[in-house]
Design a protein around this motif. Sequence first.
Motif, PDB file in Angstrom:
ATOM      1  N   ASN A  59      -0.459   7.247   5.837  1.00  0.00           N
ATOM      2  CA  ASN A  59      -0.575   8.397   4.960  1.00  0.00           C
ATOM      3  C   ASN A  59      -0.533   7.990   3.494  1.00  0.00           C
ATOM      4  OD1 ASN A  59       2.036   7.610   5.037  1.00  0.00           O
ATOM      5  ND2 ASN A  59       2.858   9.566   5.713  1.00  0.00           N
ATOM      6  N   THR A  60      -0.632   6.722   3.216  1.00  0.00           N
ATOM      7  CA  THR A  60      -0.706   6.262   1.841  1.00  0.00           C
ATOM      8  C   THR A  60      -2.109   5.747   1.596  1.00  0.00           C
ATOM      9  OG1 THR A  60       0.119   4.102   2.516  1.00  0.00           O
ATOM     10  CG2 THR A  60       1.730   5.666   1.668  1.00  0.00           C
ATOM     11  N   GLU A  61      -2.549   5.821   0.396  1.00  0.00           N
ATOM     12  CA  GLU A  61      -3.924   5.471   0.043  1.00  0.00           C
ATOM     13  C   GLU A  61      -3.971   4.254  -0.871  1.00  0.00           C
ATOM     14  OE1 GLU A  61      -6.721   6.979   1.162  1.00  0.00           O
ATOM     15  OE2 GLU A  61      -5.566   8.359   2.389  1.00  0.00           O
ATOM     16  N   TYR A  62      -3.369   3.157  -0.441  1.00  0.00           N
ATOM     17  CA  TYR A  62      -3.348   1.967  -1.273  1.00  0.00           C
ATOM     18  C   TYR A  62      -4.621   1.139  -1.143  1.00  0.00           C
ATOM     19  CZ  TYR A  62       1.636   3.045  -1.283  1.00  0.00           C
ATOM     20  OH  TYR A  62       2.843   3.667  -1.383  1.00  0.00           O
ATOM     21  N   GLY A  63      -5.344   1.297  -0.064  1.00  0.00           N
ATOM     22  CA  GLY A  63      -6.540   0.493   0.162  1.00  0.00           C
ATOM     23  C   GLY A  63      -6.246  -0.741   0.997  1.00  0.00           C
ATOM     24  N   ASP A 108      13.165   2.119   2.787  1.00  0.00           N
ATOM     25  CA  ASP A 108      12.808   3.232   1.903  1.00  0.00           C
ATOM     26  C   ASP A 108      12.994   2.895   0.428  1.00  0.00           C
ATOM     27  OD1 ASP A 108      12.009   5.103   3.863  1.00  0.00           O
ATOM     28  OD2 ASP A 108      14.094   5.612   4.277  1.00  0.00           O
ATOM     29  N   GLN A 109      14.059   2.167   0.098  1.00  0.00           N
ATOM     30  CA  GLN A 109      14.304   1.822  -1.300  1.00  0.00           C
ATOM     31  C   GLN A 109      13.196   0.907  -1.817  1.00  0.00           C
ATOM     32  OE1 GLN A 109      18.242   0.173  -0.983  1.00  0.00           O
ATOM     33  NE2 GLN A 109      19.173   2.067  -1.732  1.00  0.00           N
ATOM     34  N   ALA A 110      12.789  -0.063  -1.006  1.00  0.00           N
ATOM     35  CA  ALA A 110      11.695  -0.955  -1.405  1.00  0.00           C
ATOM     36  C   ALA A 110      10.413  -0.167  -1.553  1.00  0.00           C
ATOM     37  CB  ALA A 110      11.518  -2.072  -0.376  1.00  0.00           C
ATOM     38  N   MET A 111      10.148   0.722  -0.619  1.00  0.00           N
ATOM     39  CA  MET A 111       8.898   1.493  -0.661  1.00  0.00           C
ATOM     40  C   MET A 111       8.864   2.411  -1.867  1.00  0.00           C
ATOM     41  SD  MET A 111       6.228   1.338   1.139  1.00  0.00           S
ATOM     42  CE  MET A 111       5.090   1.638  -0.183  1.00  0.00           C
ATOM     43  N   GLU A 112       9.997   2.936  -2.260  1.00  0.00           N
ATOM     44  CA  GLU A 112      10.059   3.795  -3.444  1.00  0.00           C
ATOM     45  C   GLU A 112       9.621   3.013  -4.692  1.00  0.00           C
ATOM     46  OE1 GLU A 112      13.562   6.048  -5.852  1.00  0.00           O
ATOM     47  OE2 GLU A 112      13.541   6.297  -3.681  1.00  0.00           O
ATOM     48  N   GLU A 113      10.108   1.789  -4.823  1.00  0.00           N
ATOM     49  CA  GLU A 113       9.721   0.941  -5.958  1.00  0.00           C
ATOM     50  C   GLU A 113       8.266   0.500  -5.850  1.00  0.00           C
ATOM     51  OE1 GLU A 113      11.352  -0.241  -8.796  1.00  0.00           O
ATOM     52  OE2 GLU A 113      12.835   1.281  -8.298  1.00  0.00           O
ATOM     53  N   LEU A 114       7.854   0.091  -4.657  1.00  0.00           N
ATOM     54  CA  LEU A 114       6.509  -0.446  -4.468  1.00  0.00           C
ATOM     55  C   LEU A 114       5.426   0.623  -4.574  1.00  0.00           C
ATOM     56  CD1 LEU A 114       7.200  -2.953  -1.561  1.00  0.00           C
ATOM     57  CD2 LEU A 114       6.768  -3.483  -3.972  1.00  0.00           C
ATOM     58  N   ASP A 115       5.752   1.860  -4.234  1.00  0.00           N
ATOM     59  CA  ASP A 115       4.751   2.924  -4.270  1.00  0.00           C
ATOM     60  C   ASP A 115       4.131   3.068  -5.652  1.00  0.00           C
ATOM     61  OD1 ASP A 115       3.250   5.223  -3.276  1.00  0.00           O
ATOM     62  OD2 ASP A 115       4.669   6.440  -4.422  1.00  0.00           O
ATOM     63  N   SER A 116       4.951   3.075  -6.690  1.00  0.00           N
ATOM     64  CA  SER A 116       4.403   3.234  -8.043  1.00  0.00           C
ATOM     65  C   SER A 116       3.550   2.026  -8.433  1.00  0.00           C
ATOM     66  CB  SER A 116       5.527   3.447  -9.051  1.00  0.00           C
ATOM     67  OG  SER A 116       6.391   2.333  -9.071  1.00  0.00           O
ATOM     68  N   ILE A 117       3.934   0.844  -7.964  1.00  0.00           N
ATOM     69  CA  ILE A 117       3.156  -0.358  -8.267  1.00  0.00           C
ATOM     70  C   ILE A 117       1.850  -0.345  -7.488  1.00  0.00           C
ATOM     71  CG2 ILE A 117       3.109  -2.874  -8.097  1.00  0.00           C
ATOM     72  CD1 ILE A 117       6.203  -2.776  -8.502  1.00  0.00           C
ATOM     73  N   PHE A 118       1.937  -0.121  -6.192  1.00  0.00           N
ATOM     74  CA  PHE A 118       0.740  -0.123  -5.342  1.00  0.00           C
ATOM     75  C   PHE A 118      -0.247   0.958  -5.763  1.00  0.00           C
ATOM     76  CE2 PHE A 118       3.038  -2.017  -1.376  1.00  0.00           C
ATOM     77  CZ  PHE A 118       3.080  -3.255  -1.995  1.00  0.00           C
ATOM     78  N   ILE A 153      -3.612 -10.243   1.690  1.00  0.00           N
ATOM     79  CA  ILE A 153      -3.823  -8.795   1.828  1.00  0.00           C
ATOM     80  C   ILE A 153      -4.740  -8.543   3.013  1.00  0.00           C
ATOM     81  CG2 ILE A 153      -4.788  -6.715   0.782  1.00  0.00           C
ATOM     82  CD1 ILE A 153      -4.177  -7.810  -1.937  1.00  0.00           C
ATOM     83  N   GLU A 154      -4.397  -7.536   3.801  1.00  0.00           N
ATOM     84  CA  GLU A 154      -5.315  -7.013   4.801  1.00  0.00           C
ATOM     85  C   GLU A 154      -5.727  -5.630   4.316  1.00  0.00           C
ATOM     86  OE1 GLU A 154      -5.447  -5.485   9.375  1.00  0.00           O
ATOM     87  OE2 GLU A 154      -4.325  -7.321   8.981  1.00  0.00           O
ATOM     88  N   PHE A 155      -6.997  -5.519   3.973  1.00  0.00           N
ATOM     89  CA  PHE A 155      -7.499  -4.258   3.446  1.00  0.00           C
ATOM     90  C   PHE A 155      -7.680  -3.250   4.581  1.00  0.00           C
ATOM     91  CE2 PHE A 155      -8.559  -7.331   0.173  1.00  0.00           C
ATOM     92  CZ  PHE A 155      -8.177  -6.658  -0.972  1.00  0.00           C
ATOM     93  N   SER A 156      -7.808  -1.990   4.223  1.00  0.00           N
ATOM     94  CA  SER A 156      -7.897  -0.910   5.199  1.00  0.00           C
ATOM     95  C   SER A 156      -9.080  -1.050   6.154  1.00  0.00           C
ATOM     96  CB  SER A 156      -7.971   0.449   4.486  1.00  0.00           C
ATOM     97  OG  SER A 156      -6.795   0.666   3.746  1.00  0.00           O
ATOM     98  N   ASP A 157     -10.139  -1.745   5.711  1.00  0.00           N
ATOM     99  CA  ASP A 157     -11.298  -1.926   6.589  1.00  0.00           C
ATOM    100  C   ASP A 157     -11.127  -3.116   7.531  1.00  0.00           C
ATOM    101  OD1 ASP A 157     -11.642  -4.141   4.975  1.00  0.00           O
ATOM    102  OD2 ASP A 157     -13.706  -3.680   4.404  1.00  0.00           O
ATOM    103  N   GLY A 158      -9.960  -3.787   7.495  1.00  0.00           N
ATOM    104  CA  GLY A 158      -9.687  -4.916   8.370  1.00  0.00           C
ATOM    105  C   GLY A 158      -9.947  -6.275   7.737  1.00  0.00           C
ATOM    106  N   THR A 159     -10.547  -6.307   6.554  1.00  0.00           N
ATOM    107  CA  THR A 159     -10.814  -7.561   5.856  1.00  0.00           C
ATOM    108  C   THR A 159      -9.495  -8.188   5.416  1.00  0.00           C
ATOM    109  OG1 THR A 159     -12.907  -6.697   5.012  1.00  0.00           O
ATOM    110  CG2 THR A 159     -12.008  -8.626   3.905  1.00  0.00           C
TER     111      THR A 159
END
Length: 165
Positions: A59-63, A108-118, A153-159
């Motif tokens: 449900n996140t759109e980081y790519g 959750d704490q890591a994801m909170e910080e990483l969300d703004s970066i990602f 990185i593994e992109f959303s398309d599997g690359t």
Amino acid sequence: MKKRILWIGSFMILPLLLVACGDNDEVENPPQNDTGEEQQHQADENSTNVTDNTDTNTNTEYGFTKFDLEADYEDTNDALDVDYENEEKDKMEASYRNKSQDIDLNGDQAMEELDSIFSSFNFDESTPEEEVLNAITEAFNIPEEAQNLELEIEFSDGTEKEYRK
């Protein structure tokens, strides 16, 4: 009477043991996109009685679905270590460690910080390596003298791509 107290005590301790043995990188409350369409889709899912055995946390759109960043600084090995994984049938996991900034977060704490970066990233699998590395360096405040910068990185398309500096 003693057996009963022992039995009750065992059941009270069991949840503590299960929590202690759990994976502390697991994200329980992933960030949500606040689009009306997504909220409607979630409402539709909640109103149906059909059970789907897949655990979709995408449900996140980081790519990307996997992000593994490691960097050594001048006098510090593993000074920066960022791990994020969000596979369709697995649980979301995140950890963020930055020794120079005294950051050591999981779940959750890591994801909170990483969300703004990602969320600030605007690269994809076709972006040149130098642009990706520049975006990562800027977003995580990696010093110029950093050594052994490695990004997978593994992109959303599997690359899957690896970047090194």
